[in-house]
Design a protein around this motif. Structure first.
Motif, PDB file in Angstrom:
ATOM      1  N   THR A 341       0.843  -1.196   0.000  1.00 15.71           N
ATOM      2  CA  THR A 341       0.000   0.000   0.000  1.00 15.71           C
ATOM      3  C   THR A 341       0.877   1.245   0.000  1.00 15.71           C
ATOM      4  OG1 THR A 341      -1.685  -1.175   1.273  1.00 15.71           O
ATOM      5  CG2 THR A 341      -1.828   1.221   1.231  1.00 15.71           C
ATOM      6  N   LEU A 342       1.899   1.219   0.844  1.00 17.83           N
ATOM      7  CA  LEU A 342       2.842   2.335   0.925  1.00 17.83           C
ATOM      8  C   LEU A 342       3.566   2.512  -0.404  1.00 17.83           C
ATOM      9  CD1 LEU A 342       3.830   4.276   3.219  1.00 17.83           C
ATOM     10  CD2 LEU A 342       5.743   2.707   3.539  1.00 17.83           C
ATOM     11  N   ALA A 343       3.977   1.405  -1.011  1.00 16.22           N
ATOM     12  CA  ALA A 343       4.708   1.475  -2.277  1.00 16.22           C
ATOM     13  C   ALA A 343       3.849   2.062  -3.386  1.00 16.22           C
ATOM     14  CB  ALA A 343       5.195   0.074  -2.669  1.00 16.22           C
ATOM     15  N   VAL A 344       2.596   1.620  -3.482  1.00 16.43           N
ATOM     16  CA  VAL A 344       1.696   2.106  -4.525  1.00 16.43           C
ATOM     17  C   VAL A 344       1.467   3.610  -4.389  1.00 16.43           C
ATOM     18  CG1 VAL A 344      -0.693   2.035  -5.326  1.00 16.43           C
ATOM     19  CG2 VAL A 344       0.557  -0.092  -4.961  1.00 16.43           C
ATOM     20  N   MET A 345       1.263   4.077  -3.156  1.00 18.96           N
ATOM     21  CA  MET A 345       1.030   5.504  -2.961  1.00 18.96           C
ATOM     22  C   MET A 345       2.280   6.320  -3.275  1.00 18.96           C
ATOM     23  SD  MET A 345      -2.051   5.566  -2.445  1.00 18.96           S
ATOM     24  CE  MET A 345      -2.023   7.353  -2.446  1.00 18.96           C
ATOM     25  N   PHE A 346       3.457   5.810  -2.914  1.00 19.57           N
ATOM     26  CA  PHE A 346       4.709   6.511  -3.231  1.00 19.57           C
ATOM     27  C   PHE A 346       4.908   6.579  -4.744  1.00 19.57           C
ATOM     28  CE2 PHE A 346       9.268   6.296  -4.233  1.00 19.57           C
ATOM     29  CZ  PHE A 346       9.712   7.461  -3.620  1.00 19.57           C
ATOM     30  N   VAL A 373      -7.953   1.371  -3.971  1.00 20.19           N
ATOM     31  CA  VAL A 373      -7.961   0.476  -2.810  1.00 20.19           C
ATOM     32  C   VAL A 373      -6.906   0.920  -1.798  1.00 20.19           C
ATOM     33  CG1 VAL A 373      -7.520  -1.876  -2.025  1.00 20.19           C
ATOM     34  CG2 VAL A 373      -8.876  -1.494  -4.086  1.00 20.19           C
ATOM     35  N   ALA A 374      -5.720   1.301  -2.293  1.00 14.16           N
ATOM     36  CA  ALA A 374      -4.648   1.748  -1.398  1.00 14.16           C
ATOM     37  C   ALA A 374      -5.066   2.992  -0.621  1.00 14.16           C
ATOM     38  CB  ALA A 374      -3.377   2.024  -2.201  1.00 14.16           C
ATOM     39  N   ILE A 375      -5.690   3.933  -1.310  1.00 14.00           N
ATOM     40  CA  ILE A 375      -6.165   5.147  -0.639  1.00 14.00           C
ATOM     41  C   ILE A 375      -7.212   4.797   0.410  1.00 14.00           C
ATOM     42  CG2 ILE A 375      -7.436   7.306  -0.967  1.00 14.00           C
ATOM     43  CD1 ILE A 375      -6.147   7.469  -3.761  1.00 14.00           C
ATOM     44  N   SER A 376      -8.111   3.878   0.083  1.00 16.66           N
ATOM     45  CA  SER A 376      -9.165   3.481   1.018  1.00 16.66           C
ATOM     46  C   SER A 376      -8.579   2.836   2.268  1.00 16.66           C
ATOM     47  CB  SER A 376     -10.138   2.508   0.336  1.00 16.66           C
ATOM     48  OG  SER A 376     -10.741   3.095  -0.796  1.00 16.66           O
ATOM     49  N   VAL A 377      -7.578   1.969   2.076  1.00 25.63           N
ATOM     50  CA  VAL A 377      -6.952   1.290   3.214  1.00 25.63           C
ATOM     51  C   VAL A 377      -6.262   2.298   4.133  1.00 25.63           C
ATOM     52  CG1 VAL A 377      -5.079  -0.281   3.874  1.00 25.63           C
ATOM     53  CG2 VAL A 377      -6.682  -0.933   2.067  1.00 25.63           C
ATOM     54  N   ILE A 378      -5.533   3.238   3.544  1.00 27.11           N
ATOM     55  CA  ILE A 378      -4.836   4.248   4.345  1.00 27.11           C
ATOM     56  C   ILE A 378      -5.829   5.115   5.104  1.00 27.11           C
ATOM     57  CG2 ILE A 378      -3.380   6.309   4.242  1.00 27.11           C
ATOM     58  CD1 ILE A 378      -1.919   5.022   1.900  1.00 27.11           C
ATOM     59  N   MET A 379      -6.873   5.572   4.422  1.00 25.35           N
ATOM     60  CA  MET A 379      -7.848   6.441   5.067  1.00 25.35           C
ATOM     61  C   MET A 379      -8.612   5.707   6.165  1.00 25.35           C
ATOM     62  SD  MET A 379      -7.423   9.393   3.953  1.00 25.35           S
ATOM     63  CE  MET A 379      -8.838  10.061   4.833  1.00 25.35           C
ATOM     64  N   MET A 380      -8.942   4.427   5.927  1.00 24.06           N
ATOM     65  CA  MET A 380      -9.643   3.683   6.956  1.00 24.06           C
ATOM     66  C   MET A 380      -8.740   3.455   8.165  1.00 24.06           C
ATOM     67  SD  MET A 380     -11.755   0.106   6.766  1.00 24.06           S
ATOM     68  CE  MET A 380     -10.309  -0.922   6.836  1.00 24.06           C
ATOM     69  N   GLY A 439      -8.106  -3.672  13.198  1.00 21.03           N
ATOM     70  CA  GLY A 439      -6.827  -3.531  12.515  1.00 21.03           C
ATOM     71  C   GLY A 439      -6.379  -4.806  11.841  1.00 21.03           C
ATOM     72  N   ARG A 440      -6.721  -5.948  12.435  1.00 23.91           N
ATOM     73  CA  ARG A 440      -6.308  -7.222  11.857  1.00 23.91           C
ATOM     74  C   ARG A 440      -7.191  -7.625  10.682  1.00 23.91           C
ATOM     75  NH1 ARG A 440      -2.525 -10.406  10.116  1.00 23.91           N
ATOM     76  NH2 ARG A 440      -2.909 -12.607  10.378  1.00 23.91           N
ATOM     77  N   VAL A 441      -8.503  -7.467  10.819  1.00 24.85           N
ATOM     78  CA  VAL A 441      -9.408  -7.968   9.785  1.00 24.85           C
ATOM     79  C   VAL A 441      -9.977  -6.872   8.904  1.00 24.85           C
ATOM     80  CG1 VAL A 441     -10.045  -9.901  11.261  1.00 24.85           C
ATOM     81  CG2 VAL A 441     -11.482  -7.864  11.236  1.00 24.85           C
ATOM     82  N   GLY A 442     -10.007  -5.627   9.412  1.00 24.75           N
ATOM     83  CA  GLY A 442     -10.670  -4.557   8.682  1.00 24.75           C
ATOM     84  C   GLY A 442     -10.034  -4.218   7.362  1.00 24.75           C
ATOM     85  N   THR A 443      -8.727  -3.938   7.374  1.00 25.38           N
ATOM     86  CA  THR A 443      -8.064  -3.540   6.139  1.00 25.38           C
ATOM     87  C   THR A 443      -8.013  -4.681   5.135  1.00 25.38           C
ATOM     88  OG1 THR A 443      -5.946  -4.053   7.188  1.00 25.38           O
ATOM     89  CG2 THR A 443      -6.665  -1.772   7.251  1.00 25.38           C
ATOM     90  N   ILE A 444      -7.866  -5.920   5.634  1.00 22.26           N
ATOM     91  CA  ILE A 444      -7.814  -7.076   4.729  1.00 22.26           C
ATOM     92  C   ILE A 444      -9.139  -7.255   4.008  1.00 22.26           C
ATOM     93  CG2 ILE A 444      -7.512  -9.581   4.594  1.00 22.26           C
ATOM     94  CD1 ILE A 444      -5.716  -9.399   7.033  1.00 22.26           C
ATOM     95  N   THR A 445     -10.225  -7.262   4.790  1.00 24.84           N
ATOM     96  CA  THR A 445     -11.538  -7.489   4.189  1.00 24.84           C
ATOM     97  C   THR A 445     -11.945  -6.318   3.303  1.00 24.84           C
ATOM     98  OG1 THR A 445     -12.552  -6.621   6.216  1.00 24.84           O
ATOM     99  CG2 THR A 445     -12.365  -8.995   6.012  1.00 24.84           C
ATOM    100  N   LEU A 446     -11.580  -5.095   3.700  1.00 29.47           N
ATOM    101  CA  LEU A 446     -11.907  -3.941   2.862  1.00 29.47           C
ATOM    102  C   LEU A 446     -11.176  -4.040   1.527  1.00 29.47           C
ATOM    103  CD1 LEU A 446     -13.181  -1.060   2.592  1.00 29.47           C
ATOM    104  CD2 LEU A 446     -10.955  -0.201   3.284  1.00 29.47           C
ATOM    105  N   ALA A 447      -9.881  -4.370   1.577  1.00 29.09           N
ATOM    106  CA  ALA A 447      -9.107  -4.477   0.343  1.00 29.09           C
ATOM    107  C   ALA A 447      -9.667  -5.566  -0.564  1.00 29.09           C
ATOM    108  CB  ALA A 447      -7.646  -4.764   0.669  1.00 29.09           C
ATOM    109  N   ALA A 448     -10.020  -6.724   0.024  1.00 26.36           N
ATOM    110  CA  ALA A 448     -10.574  -7.816  -0.777  1.00 26.36           C
ATOM    111  C   ALA A 448     -11.922  -7.441  -1.356  1.00 26.36           C
ATOM    112  CB  ALA A 448     -10.699  -9.078   0.082  1.00 26.36           C
TER     113      ALA A 448
END
Length: 469
Positions: A341-346, A373-380, A439-448
């Motif tokens: 996610t960090l790499a894509v935004m950079f 998706v990367a923006i959504s994960v960071i913002m969430m 933090g464990r399940v939220g970003t994973i499920t959101l990204a998927a």
């Protein structure tokens, strides 16, 4: 021919078959309609199961029932492979309690989507095409046939690495004076805790007695780093080795950014703490470097520490916050927003600065959907941290820097602590428990979910750019 052979079953047996059928149908319907929801349900049920075990009198060293909020927090921390605790792992829990925690760490380390897929396989004996597509997208498998292979690799690789780590640690613990069974217990516990990036320790003083012992620290660093890469990366490394040209883009980005963050973390910790007498200021240059490398690797998810987090300089605490938030690799035992996610935004920032219309790296173009998706994960992730920080500031009188450190550690499932978790009232404990789960399940499920949510539109509105910046 008996009555059972003719298809007749007693009423009780028919009732049991009917109940199993209802459960199977429910799981199949949820898996087909919303795999993310199934993953959440499975994870929540696993946490409640381990919470129940930890509330039993046999789980505590005193033989008394553990308070529900402490048992829940420990179960969430173990299953979400975080490492934060409200009670001492070594002093409060009995051997049975520590064994429950260790099993919870191993189960949680397999990952939320892996658990959901395995449950679907156990119940329906197969994964449907939709389920395979979901697992393929979430686990970065390049072909449908690789999903089943990945599920097997998740388990076999975990066990193999943990056994190897234990075989390195056990003889060292014996050399240091522990008897055989105690050395075996400590070796197994630390190996599972390290590979799963959990940060739990079975000793009251943690790793402090071994802060100058590379024979203990090195296997732990290797285990944490491997666990933070992610199973899709491990599958590529096992099949392609170090033939970098054969790696897919996900593997290249994960390994490259992980190595960069380890080097940046090592240099940053060394610079900021070199003369801090409360941490490493009084050590030899060699020991300072060992501490710096260890801190860099553990900060992004491992959770083990050799120095008191309250003794860090203010700039080191902020630096640690940033590294914890970044986390490790996707579909790994690490937390955070993930290094890809960090790499894509950079890369997107670099492309915008250059005026490029596409985001390109290693001869590949990154789709616009991936960047969304990367923006959504960071913002969430930032929203979770903001809400939890505000809640804890209202619940406790702790200073902002201490609360923010604990909150980011919980969200990123790191486990480094300033001691705030043990000082919180039950309301604060529940806030951090919810944050670790999210933090464990939220970003994973959101990204998927976002990666698979694609709607076909037969029209497009005219473009109009708002003023940005």
């Amino acid at each position: 021919m008996t009555r059972s052979q003719s298809g007749w079953h007693p009423p009780a047996e028919r009732g049991r078959f009917a109940f199993i059928g209802v459960i199977r149908d429910f799981i199949d319907s949820v898996a087909n309609s919303s795999p993310a929801r199934l993953a959440l349900i499975v994870f929540a049920l696993v946490i409640m199961f381990f919470t129940t075990l930890l509330t039993l009198p046999i789980a505590s060293a005193s033989g008394k029932v553990t308070a529900f909020h402490d048992a829940l927090f420990t179960a969430v921390s173990a299953v979400c492979v975080t490492g934060l605790t409200t009670v001492s792992t070594a002093l409060h829990w009995s051997f049975f309690g520590q064994l429950v925690i260790l099993i919870a760490i191993f189960v949680g380390g397999l990952g939320i989507l892996t658990l959901a897929s395995l449950m679907a396989l156990m119940v329906s004996k197969r994964l449907g095409v939709r389920g395979k597509l979901i697992a393929q997208e979430a686990m970065n498998a390049s072909r449908l046939g690789e999903v089943g292979t990945l599920l097997r690799i998740v388990i076999t690789t975990s066990v193999a690495i943990e056994v190897i780590l234990a075989l390195f640690l056990i003889p060292r613990f014996m050399i240091l004076g522990e008897d055989f069974w105690q050395a075996v217990w400590h070796g197994v516990f630390y190996s599972i805790s390290a590979f799963n990036n959990a940060g739990f320790t079975p000793q009251s003083d943690g790793l402090v007695p071994y802060e100058f012992d590379p024979w203990i620290l090195t296997p732990l660093m290797v285990g944490v780093f491997l666990g933070s890469l992610g199973f899709p990366v491990m599958m590529v490394l096992l099949s392609q080795g170090f033939r970098i040209s054969k790696w897919n883009l996900h593997t290249k980005l994960t390994v490259q950014v992980s190595v960069i963050l380890v080097l940046v973390g090592m240099i940053g910790f060394a610079v900021f703490e070199w003369n801090n007498l409360r941490t490493v200021g009084g050590l030899s240059p060699g020991d300072k470097l060992l501490h710096s490398v260890f801190a860099s690797i553990m900060t992004r998810s491992g959770g083990f520490n050799l120095v008191d987090m309250n003794s860090l300089t203010p700039v080191s605490q902020v630096f640690t916050d940033a590294l914890m938030f970044a986390g490790g690799g996707s579909a790994s035992t690490a937390g955070g927003i993930k290094v890809t996610t960090l790499a894509v935004m950079f890369l997107a920032i670099v492309a915008e600065a250059r005026g490029d219309s596409d985001v390109k790296v290693y001869g590949r173009t990154i789709p616009q959907g991936t960047m969304r998706v990367a923006i959504s994960v960071i913002m969430m992730g930032a929203t979770f941290v903001l809400l939890a920080t505000g809640a804890l500031l209202m619940i406790t009188d702790a200073p902002l820097n201490k609360v923010l450190f604990e909150v980011i550690s919980a969200f990123a499932t790191v486990g480094l602590s300033t001691g705030l978790s043990a000082e919180l009232p039950p309301a604060g404990v529940y806030v951090l428990s919810l944050l670790m789960f999210a933090g464990r399940v939220g970003t994973i499920t959101l990204a998927a979910a976002l990666a698979l949510r694609q709607r076909r539109q037969l029209f497009r509105y005219p473009e109009e750019r708002p003023i940005i910046g």
